[in-house]
Design an enzyme around this catalytic site. Structure first.
Site, PDB file in Angstrom:
ATOM      1  N   GLU A 110      43.736   6.331  26.976  1.00  0.00           N
ATOM      2  CA  GLU A 110      44.694   6.065  27.993  1.00  0.00           C
ATOM      3  C   GLU A 110      44.707   4.476  29.005  1.00  0.00           C
ATOM      4  OE1 GLU A 110      46.916   8.397  29.047  1.00  0.00           O
ATOM      5  OE2 GLU A 110      46.442   9.571  27.574  1.00  0.00           O
ATOM      6  N   SER A 387      39.163  70.377  54.037  1.00  0.00           N
ATOM      7  CA  SER A 387      37.838  70.555  54.563  1.00  0.00           C
ATOM      8  C   SER A 387      36.346  69.348  54.465  1.00  0.00           C
ATOM      9  CB  SER A 387      37.148  71.876  53.769  1.00  0.00           C
ATOM     10  OG  SER A 387      37.984  73.083  54.447  1.00  0.00           O
TER      11      SER A 387
END
Length: 639
Positions: A110, A387
């Site tokens: 690069e 319940s």
């Protein structure tokens, strides 16, 4: 550029100004002439251009800039559960944790003059110009790595002259405020490498299943070769083309004398073991991840979660989580074929498991299949508990000091003024039992004694107790509240019962143990800080009575062969059925119902249908966990 100079820098992180003193020379006469011309133009004109570009973004912000990072979520033992990110899936690492092989490979392909130029490279621009003229099209850009970084962070990708000039100006500015190591570190963490992988660390883990610090020369050359066209050169997409790019990188490194011919040959022939694409794999435990992200977002905000690179240790035990998921799925299939549910999609099961000692959520299943329904019933679905709500009433009675589990209550007809009419509570199945102990009333789940006690202790007091136990769902003091006339979540029920299991000691129920940033700084620490919020004698009395529910009451199907307590819940018309039970080490709520609120098959009860599911999960989850007895009420002082 000498091989020794590159090795010295990339292996020992020497200061930039000690790095490289020489660059490869451009020898062709034509290139040299154009280079000198370009240099003169650039040197003479950039001062004026810098003045002209006063409105460009201020590169000084990069002095404190941190790239967005992926947040990683783990179970309580450090096993990966999920990765959360926005557009960019990225893990940021410092420069000294990136392989020298990779740094050399990237520089070679690069920007081999990176450590000698000042942001722009006139020679590179000239060479690119000649190549482009020869080819009749743009094949080389001449951009330095600094220019690439500036473009990626600040500028549009459009190839316009004005943008290229802006790149040059901003690159020079950037090189004045950051040193080369800082720019290289930003570049390597910022670049895109295909498949939604940003930065070399994330890409290394996906492509090669290892950290960027451990890449071989062969792997490094292949990864560096992706930069110019990541999707095209990806070894996942086209391995042959990826190898061709690797060859170009290795040849360039050899040409620069940064590696030897022997090293290049060895790297070229090394067999590469590819990993797998990780960016789009999703979560292993989506209902859990969903809940964790919601909690993180409430505390830190969405941007911090998807961009902040958090490391999140959850309370979830992945092994127990898998047991929970498999149990829910197996029982859903079985019960569907028995005709219990309205349909396969509407019929659902949710499970929440909480450790009473810490109030950490150990497992959580929000539904049968997350792909078909993302609605998390364990934390989002408020359904009537029937319940299974009664223990809160009986705790209030015990805490008043007026009752014990052996106190007598009367199961006999009663009516209460309710608006314009009267409310007459009925027992499941009808009938009355007369004088019974509280213990027996709980064991067989009589309704009328619970309603009577609710009126005596005060329903507002019961609601206050529920709030103390961490229940936040809306609640009104209606006469039928003791029978579960309220909408609660499975996690609320599991967390509340966990406080009974711990003799009244309570911590906030949570999915998260600790959150740190990517550098290890602690952002959130949920170390349990239990406090005694219930009367210990009254809590122990509830534990004693609820053991009878399993041993000789409505939940015999929940027997584990070890001390356990719990309560069944069945609403009218069997719309919701529950079992919430616990041992000293684990509290678990299981709910079943249809999403559209249609009743399940006639006779479906918490004791007959849900208790076996709870037992199945608990039997597996508690393997290897020693049985413990609950502390008796006699160990505590009665109020």
């Amino acid at each position: 550029m000498s091989t020794n100079a590159v090795r010295k820098h990339t292996e020992n992180s020497a200061p930039v100004f000690e790095f490289v003193q020489s660059v490869s020379k451009v020898t062709a006469g034509t290139i040299l002439s154009i280079t000198m011309l370009a240099s003169s133009v650039v040197a003479g004109g950039l001062v004026g251009l810098a003045i002209s570009f006063r409105n460009l973004p201020d590169v000084r912000i990069l002095q404190t800039y941190s790239p967005t990072e992926t947040t990683h979520i783990y179970d309580i033992n450090g096993k990966p559960l999920a990765s959360i990110h926005d557009e960019a899936n990225r893990d940021v690492v410092p420069l000294d944790q990136i392989s020298p092989n990779l740094k050399r490979a990237v520089l070679a392909i690069e920007d081999s003059n990176f450590f000698t130029h000042k942001g722009i490279n006139p020679g590179g621009i000239a060479r690119a110009l000649i190549v482009n003229l020869e080819k009749g099209r743009t094949v080389e850009g001449g951009s330095t790595m600094t220019m690439q970084l500036v473009k990626n962070l600040f500028l549009s990708p459009q190839s316009k002259l004005s943008r290229k000039v802006a790149e040059a100006v901003m690159s020079i500015r950037l090189e004045q405020i950051l040193n080369k190591d800082q720019i290289l570190q930003l570049y390597l963490n910022q670049i895109y490498l295909g498949h939604n992988l940003y930065g070399v660390e994330t890409a290394s883990r996906s492509y090669f299943n290892k950290s960027a610090n451990n890449l071989t020369l062969s792997e490094a050359a292949m990864l560096a070769g992706l930069i110019s066209a990541p999707e095209e050169y990806s070894p996942f997409t086209n391995y042959k083309l990826a190898k061709e790019r690797q060859e170009i990188v290795l040849n360039r490194m050899k040409e620069l004398k940064w590696i030897t011919a022997a090293e290049a040959d060895a790297a070229r022939t090394q067999k590469i073991r590819l990993g797998k694409i990780t960016s789009f794999g999703g979560s292993q435990v989506p209902y859990v991840t969903q809940a964790v992200v919601q909690e993180l977002t409430r505390r830190f905000g969405r941007d911090a979660v998807v961009k902040g690179g958090m490391r999140v240790q959850t309370t979830i035990d992945l092994k127990m989580q898998r047991i929970a998921e498999e149990t829910v799925k197996a029982w859903h299939d079985r019960l569907y074929y028995q005709g219990l549910f309205y349909s396969r999609e509407q019929g659902q099961i949710a499970l929440a498991a909480v450790d009473p000692r810490t109030h950490f959520v150990k497992a959580m299943v929000g539904g049968v299949d997350y792909e078909k329904s993302q609605f998390n019933r364990a934390i989002q679905a408020r359904r009537q508990p029937g319940s299974s709500f009664k223990p809160f009433i009986y705790y209030a009675a015990f805490a008043s000091g007026k009752y014990t589990p052996d106190s007598i209550v009367y199961d006999s007809p009663v009516g209460y003024r309710d608006g314009d009419g009267y409310y007459y509570p009925q027992n499941y199945g009808g009938g009355f039992s007369g004088a019974v102990s509280i213990r027996r009333a709980l064991e067989v789940s009589l309704n009328i004694p619970a309603v009577k006690l609710g009126q005596e202790v005060g329903l507002n007091k019961v609601i206050e107790i529920c709030r103390t136990l961490g229940i936040r769902s809306p609640m009104e003091p209606v006469i039928s509240l003791p029978l579960g006339a309220v909408d609660l979540t499975p996690l609320e029920m599991a967390g509340a019962f966990a406080t009974f299991a711990n003799n009244g000691w309570h911590s906030d129920t949570t999915f998260i143990v600790q959150v740190t940033d990517s550098s290890g700084n602690v952002l959130l620490d949920n170390t349990p800080k239990p406090k005694p919020v219930l009367n210990a004698w009254a809590a122990a009395s509830v534990n004693s009575a609820l053991q009878g529910v399993i041993n000789s009451g409505t939940a015999r199907a929940a027997q584990l062969g070890r001390p356990a307590a719990g309560k069944t819940g069945t609403t009218s018309s069997e719309r919701d059925i529950w079992f919430v039970g616990y041992v000293p080490q684990l509290s678990v709520a299981v709910w079943m119902g249809n999403d559209n609120y249609t009743p399940m098959s006639y006779g479906a009860t918490g004791g007959g249908i849900v208790a076996p599911v709870w037992r199945d999960f608990m039997s597996q989850a508690l393997q290897g966990v020693p049985a413990e007895n609950f502390k008796p009420a006699s160990a505590f002082e009665r109020p």
